[in-house]
Write a protein that holds these residues in place. Structure first.
Motif, mmCIF file in Angstrom:
data_model
loop_
_atom_site.group_PDB
_atom_site.id
_atom_site.type_symbol
_atom_site.label_atom_id
_atom_site.label_comp_id
_atom_site.label_asym_id
_atom_site.label_seq_id
_atom_site.Cartn_x
_atom_site.Cartn_y
_atom_site.Cartn_z
ATOM 1 N N SER A 186 0.830 -1.209 0.000
ATOM 2 C CA SER A 186 0.000 0.000 0.000
ATOM 3 C C SER A 186 0.863 1.256 0.000
ATOM 4 C CB SER A 186 -0.913 0.005 1.225
ATOM 5 O OG SER A 186 -0.148 -0.032 2.425
ATOM 6 N N LEU A 187 2.078 1.160 0.556
ATOM 7 C CA LEU A 187 2.975 2.309 0.568
ATOM 8 C C LEU A 187 3.390 2.688 -0.854
ATOM 9 C CD1 LEU A 187 4.654 4.341 2.175
ATOM 10 C CD2 LEU A 187 6.476 2.625 2.294
ATOM 11 N N ILE A 188 3.677 1.680 -1.688
ATOM 12 C CA ILE A 188 4.070 1.950 -3.071
ATOM 13 C C ILE A 188 2.886 2.514 -3.850
ATOM 14 C CG2 ILE A 188 4.875 0.884 -5.198
ATOM 15 C CD1 ILE A 188 6.998 1.219 -3.064
ATOM 16 N N LYS A 189 1.680 2.007 -3.598
ATOM 17 C CA LYS A 189 0.513 2.556 -4.285
ATOM 18 C C LYS A 189 0.286 4.017 -3.900
ATOM 19 C CE LYS A 189 -1.831 -1.917 -4.658
ATOM 20 N NZ LYS A 189 -3.022 -2.716 -4.284
ATOM 21 N N THR A 190 0.476 4.314 -2.613
ATOM 22 C CA THR A 190 0.352 5.711 -2.181
ATOM 23 C C THR A 190 1.418 6.587 -2.825
ATOM 24 O OG1 THR A 190 -0.544 4.943 -0.072
ATOM 25 C CG2 THR A 190 0.243 7.215 -0.178
ATOM 26 N N ALA A 191 2.647 6.042 -2.903
ATOM 27 C CA ALA A 191 3.726 6.809 -3.548
ATOM 28 C C ALA A 191 3.430 7.029 -5.025
ATOM 29 C CB ALA A 191 5.052 6.069 -3.375
ATOM 30 N N ALA A 192 2.861 6.011 -5.701
ATOM 31 C CA ALA A 192 2.522 6.165 -7.120
ATOM 32 C C ALA A 192 1.422 7.213 -7.318
ATOM 33 C CB ALA A 192 2.086 4.815 -7.698
ATOM 34 N N GLU A 193 0.416 7.198 -6.437
ATOM 35 C CA GLU A 193 -0.649 8.206 -6.535
ATOM 36 C C GLU A 193 -0.110 9.614 -6.256
ATOM 37 O OE1 GLU A 193 -3.620 6.950 -3.838
ATOM 38 O OE2 GLU A 193 -4.277 5.223 -5.050
ATOM 39 N N THR A 194 0.807 9.711 -5.281
ATOM 40 C CA THR A 194 1.414 11.011 -4.987
ATOM 41 C C THR A 194 2.242 11.503 -6.161
ATOM 42 O OG1 THR A 194 1.492 10.395 -2.636
ATOM 43 C CG2 THR A 194 2.846 12.263 -3.346
ATOM 44 N N ALA A 195 3.002 10.575 -6.788
ATOM 45 C CA ALA A 195 3.808 10.953 -7.948
ATOM 46 C C ALA A 195 2.914 11.382 -9.112
ATOM 47 C CB ALA A 195 4.706 9.789 -8.364
ATOM 48 N N LYS A 196 1.803 10.680 -9.307
ATOM 49 C CA LYS A 196 0.871 11.059 -10.367
ATOM 50 C C LYS A 196 0.287 12.446 -10.109
ATOM 51 C CE LYS A 196 -3.477 9.656 -12.542
ATOM 52 N NZ LYS A 196 -4.582 8.667 -12.533
ATOM 53 N N ALA A 197 -0.108 12.700 -8.860
ATOM 54 C CA ALA A 197 -0.640 14.022 -8.529
ATOM 55 C C ALA A 197 0.424 15.100 -8.714
ATOM 56 C CB ALA A 197 -1.161 14.030 -7.090
ATOM 57 N N ALA A 198 1.681 14.780 -8.373
ATOM 58 C CA ALA A 198 2.755 15.755 -8.547
ATOM 59 C C ALA A 198 2.991 16.056 -10.027
ATOM 60 C CB ALA A 198 4.040 15.237 -7.902
ATOM 61 N N VAL A 199 2.943 15.012 -10.867
ATOM 62 C CA VAL A 199 3.124 15.225 -12.309
ATOM 63 C C VAL A 199 1.993 16.090 -12.867
ATOM 64 C CG1 VAL A 199 3.136 14.050 -14.551
ATOM 65 C CG2 VAL A 199 4.485 13.151 -12.665
ATOM 66 N N LEU A 200 0.768 15.842 -12.422
ATOM 67 C CA LEU A 200 -0.359 16.648 -12.890
ATOM 68 C C LEU A 200 -0.228 18.104 -12.429
ATOM 69 C CD1 LEU A 200 -3.323 14.152 -12.332
ATOM 70 C CD2 LEU A 200 -2.202 14.757 -14.479
ATOM 71 N N LYS A 201 0.248 18.300 -11.199
ATOM 72 C CA LYS A 201 0.448 19.666 -10.720
ATOM 73 C C LYS A 201 1.550 20.368 -11.506
ATOM 74 C CE LYS A 201 -1.278 19.160 -5.989
ATOM 75 N NZ LYS A 201 -2.370 20.122 -6.210
ATOM 76 N N ILE A 202 2.595 19.627 -11.859
ATOM 77 C CA ILE A 202 3.663 20.211 -12.672
ATOM 78 C C ILE A 202 3.126 20.591 -14.047
ATOM 79 C CG2 ILE A 202 5.846 19.680 -13.828
ATOM 80 C CD1 ILE A 202 6.587 17.995 -11.397
ATOM 81 N N ALA A 203 2.264 19.729 -14.611
ATOM 82 C CA ALA A 203 1.661 20.049 -15.912
ATOM 83 C C ALA A 203 0.777 21.291 -15.815
ATOM 84 C CB ALA A 203 0.856 18.852 -16.417
ATOM 85 N N ASP A 204 -0.010 21.410 -14.730
ATOM 86 C CA ASP A 204 -0.830 22.607 -14.544
ATOM 87 C C ASP A 204 0.039 23.854 -14.375
ATOM 88 O OD1 ASP A 204 -3.098 21.069 -14.704
ATOM 89 O OD2 ASP A 204 -3.281 20.800 -12.538
ATOM 90 N N PHE A 205 1.149 23.707 -13.645
ATOM 91 C CA PHE A 205 2.070 24.830 -13.474
ATOM 92 C C PHE A 205 2.658 25.256 -14.813
ATOM 93 C CE2 PHE A 205 6.374 26.424 -12.871
ATOM 94 C CZ PHE A 205 6.163 27.445 -11.951
ATOM 95 N N HIS A 206 3.014 24.269 -15.640
ATOM 96 C CA HIS A 206 3.562 24.591 -16.959
ATOM 97 C C HIS A 206 2.524 25.307 -17.826
ATOM 98 C CE1 HIS A 206 4.343 23.722 -21.239
ATOM 99 N NE2 HIS A 206 5.606 23.882 -20.918
ATOM 100 N N ASP A 207 1.293 24.813 -17.816
ATOM 101 C CA ASP A 207 0.256 25.437 -18.641
ATOM 102 C C ASP A 207 -0.095 26.838 -18.152
ATOM 103 O OD1 ASP A 207 0.245 23.132 -20.078
ATOM 104 O OD2 ASP A 207 -1.520 22.279 -19.093
ATOM 105 N N THR A 208 0.083 27.081 -16.856
ATOM 106 C CA THR A 208 -0.273 28.387 -16.304
ATOM 107 C C THR A 208 0.814 29.429 -16.532
ATOM 108 O OG1 THR A 208 -1.608 27.288 -14.607
ATOM 109 C CG2 THR A 208 -1.016 29.590 -14.226
ATOM 110 N N PHE A 209 2.082 29.031 -16.351
ATOM 111 C CA PHE A 209 3.160 30.011 -16.359
ATOM 112 C C PHE A 209 4.119 29.877 -17.538
ATOM 113 C CE2 PHE A 209 1.958 29.446 -11.882
ATOM 114 C CZ PHE A 209 1.687 30.758 -11.540
ATOM 115 N N LEU A 210 4.239 28.712 -18.160
ATOM 116 C CA LEU A 210 5.260 28.504 -19.188
ATOM 117 C C LEU A 210 4.688 28.253 -20.573
ATOM 118 C CD1 LEU A 210 7.694 26.215 -17.157
ATOM 119 C CD2 LEU A 210 7.806 28.688 -17.484
ATOM 120 N N ALA A 211 3.382 28.361 -20.760
ATOM 121 C CA ALA A 211 2.783 28.117 -22.072
ATOM 122 C C ALA A 211 2.829 29.346 -22.972
ATOM 123 C CB ALA A 211 1.330 27.646 -21.915
ATOM 124 N N ALA A 212 3.351 30.471 -22.490
ATOM 125 C CA ALA A 212 3.516 31.703 -23.270
ATOM 126 C C ALA A 212 2.196 32.197 -23.844
ATOM 127 C CB ALA A 212 4.529 31.495 -24.398
#
Length: 328
Positions: free
Chosen positions: A143-169
């Motif tokens: 369950s720890l690895i599943k939680t880590a995978a979900e956290t990593a997925k959420a982090a990747v999505l947040k990074i994508a939102d950050f890119h679309d908000t500030f770096l999409a020109a």
């Protein structure tokens, strides 16, 4: 009796019956085929609605609450808590500096190897003691690895939102500000390592928080006055677009002859963004209408070259296969 609306795919009863004096909410099960959905009953009390509203409000205010707590710590609103966090953070900064640059022979690769050997030794001991411990050592069903995978997925999505908000020109003014900040950060990166920059930011945040707590109003008024004065002086010059273009060209030329190629590329990017901020929407649309056909033509040529390259590789590999079979 409620009138029923029937169709080939579903059956629907328009009115919904509200039952009074009920202490619970019935959730209808999804119907299959043409079976009629059961009657839905709702509570007359509004406690559920109030609970849902409070939950949504709490979710929206969670981020602002955390940021307020960070501000309170940095401004030394509670000196005991701020001092404790400052001491712990300082210890982590010094420990990280010792690990990265201290007088020892442990390298990151050696540390990683030691961690892997430790994990291997613990799992070997588990396998010799109990079969259940050996099963618990597996990561696939943890369950720890599943939680880590979900956290990593959420982090990747947040990074994508950050890119679309500030770096999409999308906003030229915001893009110019971010490019200027990143250029300044690259200059700091040439002077400090990333860990030392993090340590300086940590100590600077606590020092700036203490100064702002004591002289916050004076600092805010000073910056507002300076910003207003700069805007007034700039507007008083009343420079035309031609004068601004000449000034920008001179500044880029001075940078071009005095800096290296990396700084030249950054200067060219900042200059292009400055020009983009001064273009009108009609001019931007005119530029797009002129350049878009060339872009489509380049994409078509790239596709044709890709198809030709794949065909060449396929025919070449088939020829090698036939030659090998013939040799056998």
């Amino acid at each position: 009796m409620a009138e029923t609306i029937e169709d080939e795919g579903f059956c629907l009863t328009p009115p919904v019956t509200l039952q009074k004096n009920v202490d619970f909410m019935e959730t209808p099960e999804p119907f299959v085929g043409r079976s009629k959905p059961p009657t839905v009953s709702f509570m007359e009390d509004t406690s559920a609605t109030a609970t849902a509203t409070l939950t949504v409000a709490h979710a929206k205010g969670g981020t602002s609450l955390h940021w307020q707590q960070v501000q309170d710590v940095l401004r030394w609103s509670n000196p005991a808590v701020s001092a404790l966090i400052f001491i712990l953070g300082s210890f982590c900064c010094l420990a990280g500096e010792f690990i990265l640059r201290g007088d020892h022979t442990v390298t990151p690769l050696k540390a990683l190897s030691y961690c892997l050997l430790l994990d291997l030794g613990v799992n070997t001991a588990r396998s010799m003691v109990s079969a259940q411990w050996q099963d618990k050592a597996a990561w696939g069903s943890s369950s720890l690895i599943k939680t880590a995978a979900e956290t990593a997925k959420a982090a990747v999505l947040k990074i994508a939102d950050f890119h679309d908000t500030f770096l999409a020109a999308r906003d030229p003014v915001l893009t110019l500000r971010i490019a200027s900040a990143v250029s300044a950060l690259s200059v700091l990166g040439s002077l400090f390592s990333i860990w030392r920059l993090v340590c300086l930011a940590f100590f600077g945040a606590f020092a700036a928080g203490a100064v702002y707590e004591n002289y916050g109003k004076e600092i805010t008024s000073f910056f507002q006055t300076a910003t207003a004065m700069i805007k007034e002086r700039w507007q008083a010059l009343a420079l035309s677009r031609r004068h601004k273009a000449v000034a920008l060209g001179v500044a880029l030329w001075i940078l071009w002859i005095n800096v290296n190629w990396t700084a030249r590329a950054q200067a060219m990017l900042l200059g292009a963004l400055t020009v983009r901020c001064n273009l009108k929407p009609a001019e931007v649309e005119r530029i797009i209408s002129h350049t878009e056909p060339f872009v489509h033509s380049a994409k078509k040529r790239a596709r044709r070259m890709s198809v030709a390259a794949n065909d060449f590789v396929r025919r070449h590999s088939v020829g090698l296969t036939h030659s090998k079979l013939h040799d056998k």
